[in-house]
Design a protein around this motif. Structure first.
Motif, PDB file in Angstrom:
ATOM      1  N   VAL A  84      -4.102  -3.113 -11.655  1.00 31.60           N
ATOM      2  CA  VAL A  84      -3.575  -3.313 -10.302  1.00 31.60           C
ATOM      3  C   VAL A  84      -4.568  -2.794  -9.269  1.00 31.60           C
ATOM      4  O   VAL A  84      -4.807  -3.421  -8.226  1.00 31.60           O
ATOM      5  CB  VAL A  84      -2.210  -2.615 -10.150  1.00 31.60           C
ATOM      6  CG1 VAL A  84      -1.746  -2.660  -8.692  1.00 31.60           C
ATOM      7  CG2 VAL A  84      -1.177  -3.268 -11.052  1.00 31.60           C
ATOM      8  N   LEU A  85      -5.184  -1.644  -9.550  1.00 33.52           N
ATOM      9  CA  LEU A  85      -6.180  -1.097  -8.638  1.00 33.52           C
ATOM     10  C   LEU A  85      -7.398  -2.013  -8.533  1.00 33.52           C
ATOM     11  O   LEU A  85      -7.944  -2.222  -7.449  1.00 33.52           O
ATOM     12  CB  LEU A  85      -6.615   0.292  -9.103  1.00 33.52           C
ATOM     13  CG  LEU A  85      -5.587   1.414  -8.922  1.00 33.52           C
ATOM     14  CD1 LEU A  85      -6.082   2.694  -9.583  1.00 33.52           C
ATOM     15  CD2 LEU A  85      -5.302   1.654  -7.459  1.00 33.52           C
ATOM     16  N   LEU A  86      -7.817  -2.571  -9.666  1.00 38.78           N
ATOM     17  CA  LEU A  86      -8.943  -3.502  -9.638  1.00 38.78           C
ATOM     18  C   LEU A  86      -8.593  -4.749  -8.841  1.00 38.78           C
ATOM     19  O   LEU A  86      -9.441  -5.313  -8.144  1.00 38.78           O
ATOM     20  CB  LEU A  86      -9.337  -3.887 -11.068  1.00 38.78           C
ATOM     21  CG  LEU A  86     -10.032  -2.807 -11.897  1.00 38.78           C
ATOM     22  CD1 LEU A  86     -10.397  -3.373 -13.264  1.00 38.78           C
ATOM     23  CD2 LEU A  86     -11.268  -2.281 -11.200  1.00 38.78           C
ATOM     24  N   THR A  87      -7.356  -5.183  -8.933  1.00 44.00           N
ATOM     25  CA  THR A  87      -6.922  -6.344  -8.158  1.00 44.00           C
ATOM     26  C   THR A  87      -7.019  -6.068  -6.662  1.00 44.00           C
ATOM     27  O   THR A  87      -7.380  -6.952  -5.874  1.00 44.00           O
ATOM     28  CB  THR A  87      -5.483  -6.721  -8.528  1.00 44.00           C
ATOM     29  OG1 THR A  87      -5.386  -6.945  -9.940  1.00 44.00           O
ATOM     30  CG2 THR A  87      -5.037  -7.981  -7.801  1.00 44.00           C
ATOM     31  N   ALA A  88      -6.714  -4.824  -6.270  1.00 46.45           N
ATOM     32  CA  ALA A  88      -6.801  -4.460  -4.852  1.00 46.45           C
ATOM     33  C   ALA A  88      -8.224  -4.576  -4.328  1.00 46.45           C
ATOM     34  O   ALA A  88      -8.442  -4.833  -3.143  1.00 46.45           O
ATOM     35  CB  ALA A  88      -6.274  -3.040  -4.653  1.00 46.45           C
ATOM     36  N   LEU A  89      -9.215  -4.409  -5.211  1.00 44.56           N
ATOM     37  CA  LEU A  89     -10.611  -4.547  -4.800  1.00 44.56           C
ATOM     38  C   LEU A  89     -10.947  -5.978  -4.391  1.00 44.56           C
ATOM     39  O   LEU A  89     -11.872  -6.207  -3.624  1.00 44.56           O
ATOM     40  CB  LEU A  89     -11.544  -4.109  -5.932  1.00 44.56           C
ATOM     41  CG  LEU A  89     -11.765  -2.615  -6.123  1.00 44.56           C
ATOM     42  CD1 LEU A  89     -12.590  -2.363  -7.390  1.00 44.56           C
ATOM     43  CD2 LEU A  89     -12.464  -2.008  -4.926  1.00 44.56           C
ATOM     44  N   MET A  90     -10.212  -6.943  -4.930  1.00 39.85           N
ATOM     45  CA  MET A  90     -10.526  -8.351  -4.700  1.00 39.85           C
ATOM     46  C   MET A  90      -9.767  -8.942  -3.518  1.00 39.85           C
ATOM     47  O   MET A  90      -9.930 -10.120  -3.208  1.00 39.85           O
ATOM     48  CB  MET A  90     -10.231  -9.159  -5.969  1.00 39.85           C
ATOM     49  CG  MET A  90     -11.127  -8.781  -7.145  1.00 39.85           C
ATOM     50  SD  MET A  90     -10.787  -9.735  -8.639  1.00 39.85           S
ATOM     51  CE  MET A  90      -9.301  -8.915  -9.226  1.00 39.85           C
ATOM     52  N   CYS A 142      -8.045   4.419  -2.401  1.00 38.12           N
ATOM     53  CA  CYS A 142      -9.417   3.913  -2.319  1.00 38.12           C
ATOM     54  C   CYS A 142      -9.770   3.311  -3.681  1.00 38.12           C
ATOM     55  O   CYS A 142     -10.304   4.019  -4.559  1.00 38.12           O
ATOM     56  CB  CYS A 142     -10.389   5.030  -1.941  1.00 38.12           C
ATOM     57  SG  CYS A 142     -12.122   4.505  -1.895  1.00 38.12           S
ATOM     58  N   PRO A 143      -9.457   2.030  -3.900  1.00 39.61           N
ATOM     59  CA  PRO A 143      -9.699   1.424  -5.230  1.00 39.61           C
ATOM     60  C   PRO A 143     -11.140   1.542  -5.696  1.00 39.61           C
ATOM     61  O   PRO A 143     -11.394   1.818  -6.868  1.00 39.61           O
ATOM     62  CB  PRO A 143      -9.294  -0.037  -5.014  1.00 39.61           C
ATOM     63  CG  PRO A 143      -8.347  -0.019  -3.860  1.00 39.61           C
ATOM     64  CD  PRO A 143      -8.825   1.081  -2.972  1.00 39.61           C
TER      65      PRO A 143
END
Length: 296
Positions: free
Chosen positions: A128-134, A168-169
């Motif tokens: 989910v955190l990695l998705t926030a980066l995109m 802060c992802p």
């Protein structure tokens, strides 16, 4: 034993040529901004485009710092538009300091939990955190603005900082990847001796991760210093307006038909100085820690 010097090869010459060209392309806008800042406003469009202006002056820097009267500013070719540079500089420094401290603290703790602790849903939470980066920031600007409005946080520092300090992802991902490479044996030995998780984190993990933590702090400081979209949207009052936004307002508020380019470039040149000093002091450490993190 005689030392033989390396003969320049075609690939070496091409490589140095490309490097020099990239350096020139990078530095030319900065040098031209400084040149414009040192040029009287009345002479900017005089047709003389030499590297060093004929009548170089520091009056534009004095105008930006509020060290001249309106009459002196107009006499120097400026306008009646003013910018409270020191106030906006203070706001930007305060914004960056709080942003860096909050993001480094929360990112370090979250990265430790996602890399060293085992709990249900850990991997899903990381995805989910990695998705926030995109997600492009423009997509969440309006929902965040509505939320800040409902909380009555418009034109406040808490509203300005909230979207940045809560998560802060990138920082979590960056520190997690480093912490995964740390040896678990030392941590396990400390816990066998009676150390708590908090003690292990504070006295072992954080010191061993000082290089990537410093790198993250520098990266986020540069990011916060250059941030424009959200501060322009949420913080329009003078007491919370950042320097980036103030420069844009200054360029648009000139009462004449032509912006005060000399004053604007003088303010922009002064704005670069804090980040230049930061990178001058920690640039080598930043490069070394990035290489160390990549190697690990």
């Amino acid at each position: 034993m005689t030392m033989t010097s390396k003969k320049p090869t075609t690939s070496r010459i091409i490589g140095w040529g490309i490097l020099i060209m990239l350096i020139v392309v990078t530095l030319l806008p900065l040098l031209w901004a400084l040149r414009t800042a040192l040029t009287p406003n009345s002479e900017i469009f005089s047709g003389n485009y030499s590297v060093v202006p004929d009548n170089a002056t520091f009056i534009n820097f004095r105008r930006v710092l509020g060290m001249t009267t309106p009459e002196e500013s107009i006499a120097a070719g400026g306008t009646a538009a003013t910018i409270n540079f020191l106030l906006y500089l203070r706001n930007s420094i305060l914004f960056v300091v709080i942003l860096v401290c909050a993001q480094v603290t929360t990112s370090t703790m979250a990265a430790y939990a996602l890399s060293r602790l085992h709990f249900r849903g850990r991997d899903t939470l990381f995805v989910v955190l990695l998705t926030a980066l995109m997600i492009p920031p423009i997509f969440i600007a309006l929902p965040n603005f509505v939320l800040m409005d409902q909380l009555a946080w418009i034109n406040t520092f808490q509203g300005l900082l909230a979207p940045y300090v809560l998560i802060c992802p990138f920082g979590i991902f960056f520190l997690r990847q480093f912490m995964l490479s740390l040896p678990r044996e030392v941590e396990e030995a400390a816990m066998l001796d009676g150390a708590s998780r908090w003690t292990v984190f504070r006295k072992m993990i954080v010191p061993m991760s000082s290089a990537p933590i410093t790198t993250l702090a520098i990266i986020q400081a540069v990011f916060g210093w250059n941030e424009y979209m959200w501060p322009q949207l949420i913080a329009k009052a003078d007491n919370v307006r950042l320097l980036n936004v103030a420069l844009s307002v200054f360029a648009q508020s000139s009462p004449s038909t032509r912006p005060d380019w000399a004053g604007l470039m003088a303010a922009a040149t002064l704005q670069i100085i804090p980040m230049f000093i930061l990178l001058l002091l920690f640039g080598k450490r930043l490069v070394n820690s990035l290489g160390l993190t990549a190697a690990k």
